[in-house]
Scaffold this motif. Structure first.
Motif, mmCIF file in Angstrom:
data_model
loop_
_atom_site.group_PDB
_atom_site.id
_atom_site.type_symbol
_atom_site.label_atom_id
_atom_site.label_comp_id
_atom_site.label_asym_id
_atom_site.label_seq_id
_atom_site.Cartn_x
_atom_site.Cartn_y
_atom_site.Cartn_z
ATOM 1 N N GLU A 283 0.816 -1.206 0.000
ATOM 2 C CA GLU A 283 0.000 0.000 0.000
ATOM 3 C C GLU A 283 0.850 1.256 0.000
ATOM 4 O O GLU A 283 0.340 2.356 -0.210
ATOM 5 C CB GLU A 283 -0.910 -0.007 1.244
ATOM 6 N N LYS A 284 2.118 1.081 0.233
ATOM 7 C CA LYS A 284 2.977 2.254 0.287
ATOM 8 C C LYS A 284 3.413 2.711 -1.108
ATOM 9 O O LYS A 284 4.090 3.711 -1.256
ATOM 10 C CB LYS A 284 4.234 1.943 1.095
ATOM 11 N N ARG A 285 3.017 1.940 -2.114
ATOM 12 C CA ARG A 285 3.401 2.338 -3.462
ATOM 13 C C ARG A 285 2.413 3.365 -3.971
ATOM 14 O O ARG A 285 1.200 3.100 -4.009
ATOM 15 C CB ARG A 285 3.429 1.122 -4.379
ATOM 16 N N VAL A 286 2.906 4.518 -4.363
ATOM 17 C CA VAL A 286 2.034 5.582 -4.840
ATOM 18 C C VAL A 286 2.306 5.946 -6.292
ATOM 19 O O VAL A 286 1.505 6.637 -6.925
ATOM 20 C CB VAL A 286 2.165 6.838 -3.966
ATOM 21 N N LEU A 287 3.446 5.532 -6.814
ATOM 22 C CA LEU A 287 3.818 5.916 -8.170
ATOM 23 C C LEU A 287 3.444 4.824 -9.154
ATOM 24 O O LEU A 287 3.453 3.638 -8.828
ATOM 25 C CB LEU A 287 5.333 6.162 -8.254
ATOM 26 N N GLU A 288 3.138 5.264 -10.344
ATOM 27 C CA GLU A 288 2.919 4.330 -11.433
ATOM 28 C C GLU A 288 4.237 4.203 -12.199
ATOM 29 O O GLU A 288 4.690 5.154 -12.838
ATOM 30 C CB GLU A 288 1.834 4.821 -12.380
ATOM 31 N N THR A 289 4.864 3.067 -12.097
ATOM 32 C CA THR A 289 6.146 2.856 -12.775
ATOM 33 C C THR A 289 6.095 1.525 -13.511
ATOM 34 O O THR A 289 5.098 0.798 -13.445
ATOM 35 C CB THR A 289 7.308 2.815 -11.761
ATOM 36 N N TYR A 290 7.213 1.222 -14.187
ATOM 37 C CA TYR A 290 7.315 -0.063 -14.869
ATOM 38 C C TYR A 290 7.141 -1.209 -13.868
ATOM 39 O O TYR A 290 6.546 -2.244 -14.173
ATOM 40 C CB TYR A 290 8.686 -0.144 -15.550
ATOM 41 N N ARG A 291 7.621 -0.976 -12.659
ATOM 42 C CA ARG A 291 7.541 -2.028 -11.658
ATOM 43 C C ARG A 291 6.106 -2.245 -11.210
ATOM 44 O O ARG A 291 5.679 -3.374 -11.033
ATOM 45 C CB ARG A 291 8.424 -1.671 -10.462
ATOM 46 N N SER A 292 5.372 -1.169 -11.011
ATOM 47 C CA SER A 292 3.988 -1.346 -10.562
ATOM 48 C C SER A 292 3.146 -1.955 -11.667
ATOM 49 O O SER A 292 2.193 -2.688 -11.411
ATOM 50 C CB SER A 292 3.401 -0.013 -10.107
ATOM 51 N N ALA A 293 3.528 -1.645 -12.929
ATOM 52 C CA ALA A 293 2.777 -2.219 -14.037
ATOM 53 C C ALA A 293 3.153 -3.681 -14.260
ATOM 54 O O ALA A 293 2.364 -4.451 -14.806
ATOM 55 C CB ALA A 293 3.057 -1.419 -15.320
ATOM 56 N N HIS A 294 4.354 -4.045 -13.875
ATOM 57 C CA HIS A 294 4.831 -5.415 -14.066
ATOM 58 C C HIS A 294 5.406 -5.927 -12.755
ATOM 59 O O HIS A 294 6.619 -5.883 -12.546
ATOM 60 C CB HIS A 294 5.928 -5.480 -15.136
ATOM 61 N N PRO A 295 4.587 -6.413 -11.870
ATOM 62 C CA PRO A 295 5.123 -6.928 -10.602
ATOM 63 C C PRO A 295 6.112 -8.057 -10.829
ATOM 64 O O PRO A 295 7.086 -8.194 -10.099
ATOM 65 C CB PRO A 295 3.882 -7.437 -9.867
ATOM 66 N N PHE A 296 5.847 -8.842 -11.854
ATOM 67 C CA PHE A 296 6.780 -9.887 -12.248
ATOM 68 C C PHE A 296 7.657 -9.282 -13.344
ATOM 69 O O PHE A 296 7.250 -9.177 -14.502
ATOM 70 C CB PHE A 296 6.007 -11.095 -12.763
ATOM 71 N N LEU A 297 8.824 -8.836 -12.943
ATOM 72 C CA LEU A 297 9.626 -7.932 -13.774
ATOM 73 C C LEU A 297 10.894 -8.597 -14.276
ATOM 74 O O LEU A 297 11.597 -9.254 -13.507
ATOM 75 C CB LEU A 297 9.987 -6.699 -12.934
ATOM 76 N N PHE A 298 11.160 -8.425 -15.577
ATOM 77 C CA PHE A 298 12.447 -8.834 -16.129
ATOM 78 C C PHE A 298 13.309 -7.593 -16.329
ATOM 79 O O PHE A 298 12.864 -6.605 -16.896
ATOM 80 C CB PHE A 298 12.261 -9.545 -17.469
ATOM 81 N N SER A 299 14.500 -7.626 -15.826
ATOM 82 C CA SER A 299 15.401 -6.489 -15.994
ATOM 83 C C SER A 299 16.817 -6.993 -16.166
ATOM 84 O O SER A 299 17.091 -8.191 -16.006
ATOM 85 C CB SER A 299 15.316 -5.550 -14.786
ATOM 86 N N VAL A 300 17.691 -6.084 -16.509
ATOM 87 C CA VAL A 300 19.100 -6.420 -16.678
ATOM 88 C C VAL A 300 19.909 -5.479 -15.793
ATOM 89 O O VAL A 300 19.830 -4.264 -15.946
ATOM 90 C CB VAL A 300 19.559 -6.275 -18.149
ATOM 91 N N ALA A 301 20.628 -6.043 -14.880
ATOM 92 C CA ALA A 301 21.458 -5.241 -13.980
ATOM 93 C C ALA A 301 22.910 -5.376 -14.395
ATOM 94 O O ALA A 301 23.353 -6.428 -14.875
ATOM 95 C CB ALA A 301 21.283 -5.722 -12.543
ATOM 96 N N THR A 302 23.642 -4.325 -14.207
ATOM 97 C CA THR A 302 25.059 -4.358 -14.529
ATOM 98 C C THR A 302 25.816 -3.547 -13.483
ATOM 99 O O THR A 302 25.225 -2.736 -12.763
ATOM 100 C CB THR A 302 25.304 -3.805 -15.944
ATOM 101 N N GLY A 303 27.083 -3.776 -13.396
ATOM 102 C CA GLY A 303 27.854 -3.010 -12.425
ATOM 103 C C GLY A 303 29.187 -3.666 -12.124
ATOM 104 O O GLY A 303 29.632 -4.587 -12.822
ATOM 105 N N LEU A 304 29.790 -3.216 -11.066
ATOM 106 C CA LEU A 304 31.096 -3.731 -10.649
ATOM 107 C C LEU A 304 30.915 -4.617 -9.422
ATOM 108 O O LEU A 304 30.093 -4.319 -8.543
ATOM 109 C CB LEU A 304 32.037 -2.569 -10.286
ATOM 110 N N ARG A 305 31.671 -5.688 -9.381
ATOM 111 C CA ARG A 305 31.600 -6.581 -8.230
ATOM 112 C C ARG A 305 32.991 -6.781 -7.652
ATOM 113 O O ARG A 305 33.956 -7.045 -8.390
ATOM 114 C CB ARG A 305 31.014 -7.936 -8.618
ATOM 115 N N ILE A 306 33.033 -6.668 -6.332
ATOM 116 C CA ILE A 306 34.279 -6.933 -5.608
ATOM 117 C C ILE A 306 34.176 -8.341 -5.046
ATOM 118 O O ILE A 306 33.233 -8.659 -4.306
ATOM 119 C CB ILE A 306 34.474 -5.922 -4.461
#
Lengths: 392, 186
Positions: free
Chosen positions: A365-388
């Motif tokens: 209930e704390k979600r107030v914004l309409e975003t890609y995440r709210s539209a797709h609770p089951f979300l596919f994404s690609v994360a990238t970055g540096l790992r130590i």
């Protein structure tokens, strides 16, 4: 009673005398320097990487335009020669010069030097080319008399050749083309894969979902304006852009294949909110997440790690704007993760990862914004970055 | 004459580039070093190359050898061979870690009587079938007597990683031994 490992040790420590005599001959030859040591065997991956680097360099070289420095060969327009009409000695009026000027490539000469070719006619070129060091205009004393057109015949033959030349036309000033080869030739595999995976994000809405909504919550609007008539009840639809995820991760090995992965991950969710009256406004929501995942290494070597993993993540919305104005943010959200990834080990402890990821966000209930995440609770994404990698 | 030389004298002659002394060193230690290399790399041809490289490097650096008692020369040469084998394993392009969910837990240890019936070549073959890391850790710990801390430094893994890898290597070998013994009983 002896341990089975001690028995294995006793059996394997002692030699079995199977070494052939030819090995001794090889030892003598190597020791005397007659026989070189065999070349180290290379695995096919070396050839794959070498081929990829060679292909990258070849592509860069093919795309590279040749540089023409100013002090190289220049295109020097020549005065138009007189065309011979008759060969007899009677004086014949020379025809009008051809409209096409011949072009000759000329090596750089000092300004004071005389031109190589002699023009039959004292006619200065019409084209103003301030950047070209043109040869001296033909001096009258070296000009062949018009009454002797036969002298100009060999010269007249040149324009036919020159006009067919691929050189730059006369009006084009010679300029040096300064090209720089991008220094990215060394990064082939990781950069190519990263670019391929990020292309949908960099594209203009390649992965978007449109959502028509009669959403009219008062949270959409200027928080300073309690009752903005231009916003309320006017949202036509939302167009969400594929989210961007990047972060800094830490891998803590548990065993030779198992690793705990955590870190800090930044996500950007951009949405175009279309209003019926005021058009489109851009919404951007920024999240910081702390994932906690258990990764299983499928295969690894010095340069590459391939793994799968699962876990959970907590996300906080740290900022949200609508048309540049701050708006109320989402509350804390919790999601389950499943990821598979590839990590390119730049050093022993530092790697660059690319992780396609599936996540499911718990409704809140704390979600107030309409975003890609709210539209797709089951979300596919690609994360990238540096790992130590700790303690690797 | 060279056959009666002790290790210190043999090393001294080798340091003077005495060709006959070098050949004597080969005759004394080549078989054992070959057996050691074969345990680490699995393949006989690769083990032969590794053995020759180790012996040649030992002869090139014989000046750095310090006599520390009987057997120290072989210990020094075998350390060179082990380091070369470890470096070769670390240079391997792909360290495929198999999905060994099928390896049973709680496999009973083979008894002394059972182990006597297991041929040496079978043991070598089963050790050669182990993944590179497990094979290296098993050899270093169980046969060559290195500690997990030393193994971790040599292989670039943690002590915990070395321990768990050794556990898996033991399980895999015990399973092979049990299967062999079961087939022999039929």
């Amino acid at each position: 009673m002896r341990n089975w490992e001690d028995i294995v040790k006793d059996k394997l420590e002692e030699p079995d005398g199977t070494l052939p005599e030819s090995v001794f001959a090889e030892f003598q030859a190597r020791r005397s320097g007659a026989a070189p040591a065999p070349a180290a065997r290379r695995s096919p991956l070396v050839w794959v990487v070498a081929t990829a680097v060679a292909a990258g360099l070849a592509a860069i070289l093919l795309l590279r335009k040749p540089s023409v420095p100013e002090d190289s060969i220049r295109i020097v327009p020549q005065p138009v020669p007189t065309v011979a009409v008759a060969s007899d000695s009677t004086a014949v009026e020379a025809e009008e010069p051809l409209p096409v000027r011949p072009l000759i490539a000329q090596a750089p000469v000092p300004k004071a030097a005389a031109p190589k070719t002699v023009a039959p006619k004292a006619e200065e070129p019409e084209v103003a080319e301030p950047e070209i060091v043109e040869p001296e205009p033909v001096r009258p004393e070296v000009v062949e008399p018009e009454e002797e057109p036969t002298v100009s015949e060999p010269v007249a033959a040149e324009p036919a050749v020159a006009t067919a030349s691929p050189f730059v036309p006369q009006n084009t000033p010679a300029r040096s083309v300064d090209m720089h080869i991008a220094p990215a030739a060394g990064i082939v595999a990781g950069g190519g894969l990263l670019a391929a995976l990020l292309a949908p994000i960099a594209g203009k809405g390649d992965l978007m979902s449109e959502q028509a909504s009669s959403y009219s919550e008062p949270s959409y609007g200027n928080p300073l304006d309690c009752n903005p008539p231009s916003f309320l009840n006017e949202v036509d639809h939302f167009t969400h852009t594929f989210p961007f995820k990047g972060g800094l991760s830490v891998g803590i090995p548990v065993s030779d294949r198992l690793r705990i992965t955590t870190g800090l991950e930044y996500s950007l969710y951009q949405t175009r909110v279309s209003f019926t009256k005021s058009g489109e406004k851009k919404q951007a929501a920024h999240y910081l997440g702390v994932p906690l995942r258990l990764d299983w290494s499928l295969a690894s070597n010095r340069w590459l790690d391939v793994y799968v993993g699962g876990g959970a993540s907590g996300d906080w919305c740290v900022g949200a704007t609508h048309a540049g104005i701050d708006i109320p943010r989402d509350g804390f959200s919790f999601s389950l993760l499943g990821a598979g990834g590839v990590q390119f080990n730049m050093t022993r402890r530092l790697g660059l990862y690319v992780e396609p990821e599936i996540s499911w966000t718990f409704p809140s209930e704390k979600r107030v914004l309409e975003t890609y995440r709210s539209a797709h609770p089951f979300l596919f994404s690609v994360a990238t970055g540096l790992r130590i990698n700790l303690d690797k | 004459m060279y056959r009666e030389l002790d290790e210190q004298a043999l090393a001294s002659y080798c340091s003077k580039r005495d060709r006959l002394a070098e050949e004597e060193l080969y005759r004394r230690y080549a078989d054992r070093v070959f057996a050691l290399c074969r345990r680490y790399v699995g393949d006989a041809d690769e083990a032969k190359d590794l053995m020759l490289e180790a012996l040649i490097q030992a002869l090139d650096k014989i000046d750095t050898y310090t006599f520390r008692g009987k057997g120290s020369l072989y210990g020094w040469i075998s350390r060179i061979a082990v380091n070369k084998a470890i470096n070769r394993i670390k240079r391997q392009r792909w360290r495929m870690v198999p999905l060994d969910a099928r390896v049973q837990d709680n496999i009973p240890d083979p008894t002394e009587e059972e182990m006597v019936t297991v041929p040496r070549e079978k043991l070598l073959a089963w050790i050669a079938e182990l993944p590179d890391l497990r094979r290296a850790v098993f050899n270093l710990y169980c046969i060559d007597g290195y500690s997990h801390q030393e193994i971790g430094k040599m292989l670039g893994i943690s002590e915990t990683g070395s321990t768990s890898t050794l556990t898996k290597a033991r399980k895999q070998l015990k399973e092979k031994i049990r299967q062999y013994l079961k087939e022999q009983d039929r």
